[in-house]
Enzyme design. Structure first.
Site, short mmCIF file in Angstrom:
data_model
loop_
_atom_site.label_atom_id
_atom_site.label_comp_id
_atom_site.label_asym_id
_atom_site.label_seq_id
_atom_site.Cartn_x
_atom_site.Cartn_y
_atom_site.Cartn_z
N ASN A 145 -83.01 45.59 -17.13
CA ASN A 145 -82.97 45.86 -18.57
C ASN A 145 -83.70 44.72 -19.25
OD1 ASN A 145 -82.31 46.32 -21.22
ND2 ASN A 145 -80.09 46.02 -20.96
N TRP A 146 -84.95 44.97 -19.63
CA TRP A 146 -85.78 43.89 -20.18
C TRP A 146 -85.46 43.59 -21.64
CZ3 TRP A 146 -91.32 45.37 -17.95
CH2 TRP A 146 -91.25 45.28 -16.55
N LYS A 147 -84.66 44.43 -22.26
CA LYS A 147 -84.24 44.21 -23.66
C LYS A 147 -85.47 43.99 -24.54
CE LYS A 147 -79.78 42.71 -21.96
NZ LYS A 147 -78.58 41.88 -22.12
N HIS A 180 -75.25 50.69 -24.32
CA HIS A 180 -75.17 49.28 -23.95
C HIS A 180 -74.32 48.55 -25.00
CE1 HIS A 180 -76.29 45.13 -23.26
NE2 HIS A 180 -76.68 45.50 -22.04
N GLU A 219 -74.71 45.89 -26.48
CA GLU A 219 -75.49 45.36 -27.62
C GLU A 219 -75.79 46.45 -28.63
OE1 GLU A 219 -78.52 43.51 -25.23
OE2 GLU A 219 -77.05 42.02 -24.57
N GLU A 234 -70.16 46.87 -17.48
CA GLU A 234 -70.68 45.58 -17.93
C GLU A 234 -69.65 44.91 -18.83
OE1 GLU A 234 -75.27 45.46 -17.72
OE2 GLU A 234 -74.69 46.24 -19.67
N GLY A 236 -75.23 37.95 -20.31
CA GLY A 236 -76.06 36.88 -20.84
C GLY A 236 -75.33 35.55 -20.97
N SER A 292 -74.70 39.02 -15.87
CA SER A 292 -75.08 37.78 -15.19
C SER A 292 -75.24 37.95 -13.68
CB SER A 292 -74.08 36.66 -15.52
OG SER A 292 -74.10 36.38 -16.91
N GLY A 335 -80.02 41.97 -16.56
CA GLY A 335 -80.72 41.59 -17.79
C GLY A 335 -81.63 40.41 -17.54
N GLY A 336 -81.14 39.21 -17.85
CA GLY A 336 -81.95 37.99 -17.79
C GLY A 336 -82.75 37.83 -16.50
#
Ligand code: PGA
Length: 250
Positions: A8-10, A93, A95, A160, A166, A205, A226-227
């Site tokens: 997930n490159w956001k 998600h 977010e 999640e 994150g 994470s 993600g990251g």
């Protein structure tokens, strides 16, 4: 079933960065036994489609509107994602739920729109820190599952925990074991036998140094990253940690 490792490159990188990242992932993807998916910003889909052409890497969006078309300034429909080359879409998600006020009902409508457009949805659920410290984590996730998934449900779930996204704070393997078993039971309760085959990803994470342990937990069908998905080597290292064939739905 093969595990799914989804990136997930956001809202990161410019067009050239996404193309370079996609190329590096595609180049390193041969021999990996997991299904690989990258979800760039919608604006970067066409560049990423070109970059991964001929590879095993699939492409997804990060959200879609619940309507197939219409007067929705700034929104992106599921058919538009499909048309741009996406086969998947992340929905609900945390977010989106937190920053855009998305409710379970809206996520359910978006899931229906995605499936109608031929996309496979990845529906995200997960409790807040307060819900976990109050011992309400399964109740919270149970409500999200009941409210966010249409019947029948054709897609993937991502668990999640919000406090792990994150933050560098990962759920322990025991936390993941407990929650994924609970989600599996809920899926079977709601969807009968079909509930056995639904992949349940873990997200929050996930890094190269914890991926093998998390991916080996029963009922974990892959990871939503993600990251660490913004670095091709890290993303590929996580994918290499995937279990070649996991049991029922992973
Ligand atoms: P993270 O994000 O890996 O950076 O924690 C996961 C996600 O939000 O999907």
């Amino acid at each position: 079933m093969r595990q799914l490792i989804a990136g997930n490159w956001k809202m990161n990188g410019l067009g050239a960065d996404s193309v370079a990242l996609a190329r590096a992932i595609a180049a390193g993807a041969t021999g990996i036994t997991a299904d690989l998916l990258v979800c760039p910003a919608a604006l970067h889909l066409s560049g990423v489609v070109q970059a991964i052409r001929g590879s095993v890497v699939a492409i997804g969006g990060q959200d879609c509107h619940q309507d197939q078309q219409g007067a929705h300034t700034g929104d992106i429909s599921a058919p538009m994602l499909r048309d741009a080359g996406a086969a998947w879409v992340i929905l609900g998600h945390s977010e989106r739920r937190q920053n855009h006020g998305e409710t379970d009902e809206l996520v359910r409508e978006k899931t229906l729109a995605a499936v109608a457009a031929g996309l496979t949805p990845i529906v995200c659920v997960g409790e807040t820190n307060d819900q976990r410290s109050g011992g309400q984590e399964t109740e919270a996730v149970g409500w999200q599952i009941a409210g966010s998934l249409p019947k029948p449900f054709i897609g993937v779930i991502a668990y999640e925990p919000i406090w792990a996204i994150g933050t560098g704070r990962t759920a322990t393997e025991d936390d993941v074991l407990d929650m994924h078993s609970f989600i599996r039971e809920e899926l079977i309760r709601q969807f009968g036998d079909a509930g056995h085959g639904i992949r349940i990803l873990y997200g929050g994470s996930v890094k190269p140094n914890n991926a093998a342990g998390l991916l080996a937990v029963p009922n974990v069908g892959g990871a939503l990253v993600g990251g660490a998905s913004l670095n091709a080597e890290d993303f590929l290292a996580i994918a290499r940690a995937a279990i070649a064939e996991s049991g029922q739905g992973g």
